[in-house]
Each structure stands twice: as C-alpha cells, then as structure tokens.
Design an enzyme around this catalytic site. Sequence first.
Site, PDB file in Angstrom:
ATOM      1  N   HIS A   1     -44.281  12.930 -26.724  1.00  0.00           N
ATOM      2  CA  HIS A   1     -44.460  12.742 -25.280  1.00  0.00           C
ATOM      3  C   HIS A   1     -43.821  13.927 -24.561  1.00  0.00           C
ATOM      4  O   HIS A   1     -42.603  14.003 -24.433  1.00  0.00           O
ATOM      5  CB  HIS A   1     -43.789  11.431 -24.862  1.00  0.00           C
ATOM      6  CG  HIS A   1     -44.161  10.957 -23.494  1.00  0.00           C
ATOM      7  ND1 HIS A   1     -44.793  11.763 -22.560  1.00  0.00           N
ATOM      8  CD2 HIS A   1     -43.991   9.746 -22.882  1.00  0.00           C
ATOM      9  CE1 HIS A   1     -44.982  11.053 -21.448  1.00  0.00           C
ATOM     10  NE2 HIS A   1     -44.511   9.842 -21.623  1.00  0.00           N
TER      11      HIS A   1
ATOM     12  N   THR B   1     -46.548   1.917 -21.330  1.00  0.00           N
ATOM     13  CA  THR B   1     -45.285   1.181 -21.391  1.00  0.00           C
ATOM     14  C   THR B   1     -45.512  -0.228 -20.851  1.00  0.00           C
ATOM     15  O   THR B   1     -46.074  -0.395 -19.769  1.00  0.00           O
ATOM     16  CB  THR B   1     -44.222   1.921 -20.547  1.00  0.00           C
ATOM     17  OG1 THR B   1     -43.934   3.151 -21.201  1.00  0.00           O
ATOM     18  CG2 THR B   1     -42.954   1.111 -20.383  1.00  0.00           C
TER      19      THR B   1
ATOM     20  N   TYR C   1     -40.596  13.777 -18.299  1.00  0.00           N
ATOM     21  CA  TYR C   1     -39.528  13.397 -19.222  1.00  0.00           C
ATOM     22  C   TYR C   1     -38.909  14.664 -19.859  1.00  0.00           C
ATOM     23  O   TYR C   1     -39.212  15.778 -19.433  1.00  0.00           O
ATOM     24  CB  TYR C   1     -40.055  12.387 -20.244  1.00  0.00           C
ATOM     25  CG  TYR C   1     -40.473  11.098 -19.561  1.00  0.00           C
ATOM     26  CD1 TYR C   1     -39.516  10.296 -18.927  1.00  0.00           C
ATOM     27  CD2 TYR C   1     -41.804  10.722 -19.465  1.00  0.00           C
ATOM     28  CE1 TYR C   1     -39.884   9.142 -18.252  1.00  0.00           C
ATOM     29  CE2 TYR C   1     -42.173   9.566 -18.783  1.00  0.00           C
ATOM     30  CZ  TYR C   1     -41.208   8.780 -18.182  1.00  0.00           C
ATOM     31  OH  TYR C   1     -41.568   7.649 -17.497  1.00  0.00           O
TER      32      TYR C   1
HETATM   33  C1  LIG Z   1     -48.344   0.451 -16.852  1.00  0.00           C
HETATM   34  C2  LIG Z   1     -48.424   1.893 -17.251  1.00  0.00           C
HETATM   35  C3  LIG Z   1     -47.583   2.360 -18.240  1.00  0.00           C
HETATM   36  C4  LIG Z   1     -47.675   3.699 -18.655  1.00  0.00           C
HETATM   37  N1  LIG Z   1     -46.883   4.132 -19.681  1.00  0.00           N
HETATM   38  C5  LIG Z   1     -47.047   5.376 -20.193  1.00  0.00           C
HETATM   39  C6  LIG Z   1     -46.339   5.771 -21.358  1.00  0.00           C
HETATM   40  O1  LIG Z   1     -45.576   5.001 -21.961  1.00  0.00           O
HETATM   41  N2  LIG Z   1     -46.538   7.039 -21.805  1.00  0.00           N
HETATM   42  C7  LIG Z   1     -47.383   7.914 -21.186  1.00  0.00           C
HETATM   43  O2  LIG Z   1     -47.530   9.051 -21.642  1.00  0.00           O
HETATM   44  N3  LIG Z   1     -48.090   7.539 -20.083  1.00  0.00           N
HETATM   45  C8  LIG Z   1     -47.948   6.289 -19.595  1.00  0.00           C
HETATM   46  N4  LIG Z   1     -48.718   5.879 -18.534  1.00  0.00           N
HETATM   47  C9  LIG Z   1     -49.798   6.743 -18.045  1.00  0.00           C
HETATM   48  C10 LIG Z   1     -51.112   6.357 -18.726  1.00  0.00           C
HETATM   49  O3  LIG Z   1     -51.101   6.725 -20.099  1.00  0.00           O
HETATM   50  C11 LIG Z   1     -52.313   7.078 -18.076  1.00  0.00           C
HETATM   51  O4  LIG Z   1     -52.034   8.454 -18.074  1.00  0.00           O
HETATM   52  C12 LIG Z   1     -52.555   6.587 -16.645  1.00  0.00           C
HETATM   53  O5  LIG Z   1     -52.649   5.186 -16.587  1.00  0.00           O
HETATM   54  C13 LIG Z   1     -53.836   7.209 -16.078  1.00  0.00           C
HETATM   55  O6  LIG Z   1     -54.939   6.860 -16.890  1.00  0.00           O
HETATM   56  P1  LIG Z   1     -55.999   5.741 -16.379  1.00  0.00           P
HETATM   57  O7  LIG Z   1     -56.559   6.271 -15.077  1.00  0.00           O
HETATM   58  O8  LIG Z   1     -57.018   5.643 -17.469  1.00  0.00           O
HETATM   59  O9  LIG Z   1     -55.214   4.481 -16.173  1.00  0.00           O
HETATM   60  C14 LIG Z   1     -48.608   4.566 -18.052  1.00  0.00           C
HETATM   61  C15 LIG Z   1     -49.440   4.075 -17.040  1.00  0.00           C
HETATM   62  C16 LIG Z   1     -49.360   2.751 -16.638  1.00  0.00           C
HETATM   63  C17 LIG Z   1     -50.304   2.238 -15.600  1.00  0.00           C
END
Ligand SMILES: Cc1cc2nc3c(=O)[nH]c(=O)nc-3n(C[C@H](O)[C@H](O)[C@H](O)COP(=O)(O)O)c2cc1C
Length: 362
Positions: A173, A25, A178
């Site tokens: 999702h 997001t 959610y």
């Molecule tokens: C800024 C931000 C926005 C995110 N938005 C979503 C989202 O829209 N949908 C979702 O399923 N997860 C969302 N997440 C979770 C990420 O998809 C991911 O699971 C999380 O960053 C951990 O992965 P990473 O360690 O590679 O960053 C968001 C995470 C961050 C940091």
Amino acid sequence: MPTLFDPIQLGAVLCPNRIVMAPLTRGRATREHVPTELMAEYYRQRAGAGLIVTEATGMSRQGLGWPFAPGIWTEEQREAWKPVVEAVHEAGGRIFCQLWHMGRVVHPSFLGGEAPVSASATTAPYKAHTYEGRQLYAEARPLRLDEISGLLDDYARAAAYAIAAGFDGVQLHAANGYLIDQFLRDGTNLRDDDYGGSVENRIRLLVEATRAIADRVGPERTAVRLSPNSETQGCEDSDPEALFTAAASALAELGIAFLELREPGPEGTFGKSDVPPVGPAIRNVFPGPLILNSDFNLERAEAALEEERADAISFGRPFISNPDLPARLRGGIELAPDAMATWYSQGPEGYTDYPEAEVVAA
Ligand SMILES: Cc1cc2nc3c(=O)[nH]c(=O)nc-3n(C[C@H](O)[C@H](O)[C@H](O)COP(=O)(O)O)c2cc1C
C-alpha cells in the site's frame, strides 16, 4: 481487445476476469487486530472477483492505527488469516493481502502514547479514528536512517506471513497518504538525506520496500498501489506526473505482478481531483499489467479496456453492496447502493448481509 470478462495473468496468478475487488477497510477484525470468521464469510461471498485485494492490513504494530483493522505481524494473526484465504480459494477465488504502514496517521493511542513515524516532522490534518472516538493527529517523528532496514524487514516478514497463510500474493500500500506516500511527496517529505529532496531519493523507500517484499516472496506475487493525482490526508506533491512516472519506471524494473492506480475521475463522487490523471503517462513507462481504480461503472470500465488505458479495473464501493459484482455487470443487473454508515461498523450488518442478485430477484 479483451473485455472485463476475459481472463488475465497477473504475475503468478491467472484471473478468470478483469474485475478486481479494490482494498476496502471494513473494521471487522478483533480489537487486537486478529482476522475473524465473519471476514472469511465476507471475502468468500466476493470470490467471483478476478482477484480480491484485501483491506489494508497492518504490517507491524507501529504501522497500524485503525480500530478493528486486521494485522499480519504476529503468528496469531497469520494463523487467523488461513481460514479467510481458504474460504476464498474453496469458492474458486484468488486473493492478495494489502500491506499497510500508516505512518503519521497512526494516532499515539495505538502506540502506547508514542509519536507515529513519517518522513518528516509533520502533522496530518483532520482527525484519526481511534477506540476513543475521533481525535486530532499528533506530530510525527521523522524515521531515522538506522530504522529503515528494520522497516524493510517488517515488510518482508509480513509478506512471508501472507504467503504462509495461503495468500496468492501481496500488494504494497503506497497510496492514499500513508507512510510510503508520505515519503514520495514533497509536501510531506522535507528530508535532506538519501530519502528526501530529489525524485530519485523520494521514491527510494517505495523501491526498497517493494524489493524487500519481492526478494522474499517473488516479484510475480508482489503488487503495488499508488494514488498519483489526488491530495489525500494532507499528502500532496508539486509535480505528480514527474514523481509517479519515475516511481512506475522503477517498479517496472522490479518486474512486479501488477500496478494499481487510484485516481478519481472527473465525475468522482469520492474524492475529486482537479489534477489530470497521471495514468496515461504511467502507461507509457510501465509495461506490466496496469489496473485503474475509482468511480468506474461498466461503461467506463469497458471503455478503459477498449482504449487500452488499463488491463483490468478495480471496484471499491460497488463490491461492498454487490458481493456478486462480476455476475451483475455481465448480466446488466442493477447495482445495489452501499451505505456509508456501515462501512466501518462492527458485525454483519452492511457487511455480509448484502444479497446476491438471484436472491433479490427470487
Ligand atoms: C470503506 C472504504 C474503505 C477503503 N479502504 C481502503 C484500503 O484499506 N486500502 C486502500 O488502498 N484503499 C481503500 N479505499 C479506497 C478504495 O480502494 C477505492 O480506491 C475507492 O473506494 C474508489 O473506488 P470506487 O469508486 O470503485 O469505490 C477504501 C474506500 C472505502 C469506501
């Protein structure tokens, strides 16, 4: 054993590598939740991913409560996604749209003052992001049985709109606390009808929503995201392994394109979990492509593939600040850190202004 840089077939889509961009997001749509040109540029820059999963995208007015997040329930939104998808395809990429109903974490200010819906009358902890700043959540209204078919229609229509906009597929999702997750877990689902109580009943909405989407756009273009092991947004379950393996088995029967799991690692910097990952148990019951997420770096990702714990890995924060992440991982190039201050800010700063490694080196 395949490496991160080997191709993989995810349902209908052939991906040239196994580095998936996780849904993120970013709040760069309009106030009316319409995608923007800036978003087209952002996703185009990241087209080197094996597959992009978009930021969570509202599938109905009732389901969206995030400032400047995009939706896909109106024709205007659908048309505005077209240039975004086109930009990714023109740059050689593939892109799924993540369909989002936030359930109880939609603040009433997004609903003309009405209460949000959930499995049961519960209130999320913490505070909502709203156009008027951070505000306490309101108590949810339990979804009535006679509202479920309309909800499933909304999912199916949003999926059809996504395909009409050119997306290669959609991801339901069902993670992160959610609506679907609120139905899955016994901490937030207190119902005593067909959608509550037993595991079989609590996974019913997930299965019906997935089926509604798959019936409309094909199972080979339908994916699902779950977050089995961690408490998120006050959403918890007393026995995650039993719940999520049952959910994964049911999804396997629907023949979906892939299942993505978000589970924080032991060294998780973004949401730690003291419950062991359910991924290994899910791997045993879900024969389709499995994508793992959270806190991966090159080494951990390669190990997960090598040990056959996953078929591909999705990266979230690394993709924010490294638009050319696959090239950097392949070349052993240092990753740029992301900045939390611009995760959800408006405009190009911290969004489309992260340079590619070659540009940094030049
Ligand atoms: C800024 C931000 C926005 C995110 N938005 C979503 C989202 O829209 N949908 C979702 O399923 N997860 C969302 N997440 C979770 C990420 O998809 C991911 O699971 C999380 O960053 C951990 O992965 P990473 O360690 O590679 O960053 C968001 C995470 C961050 C940091």
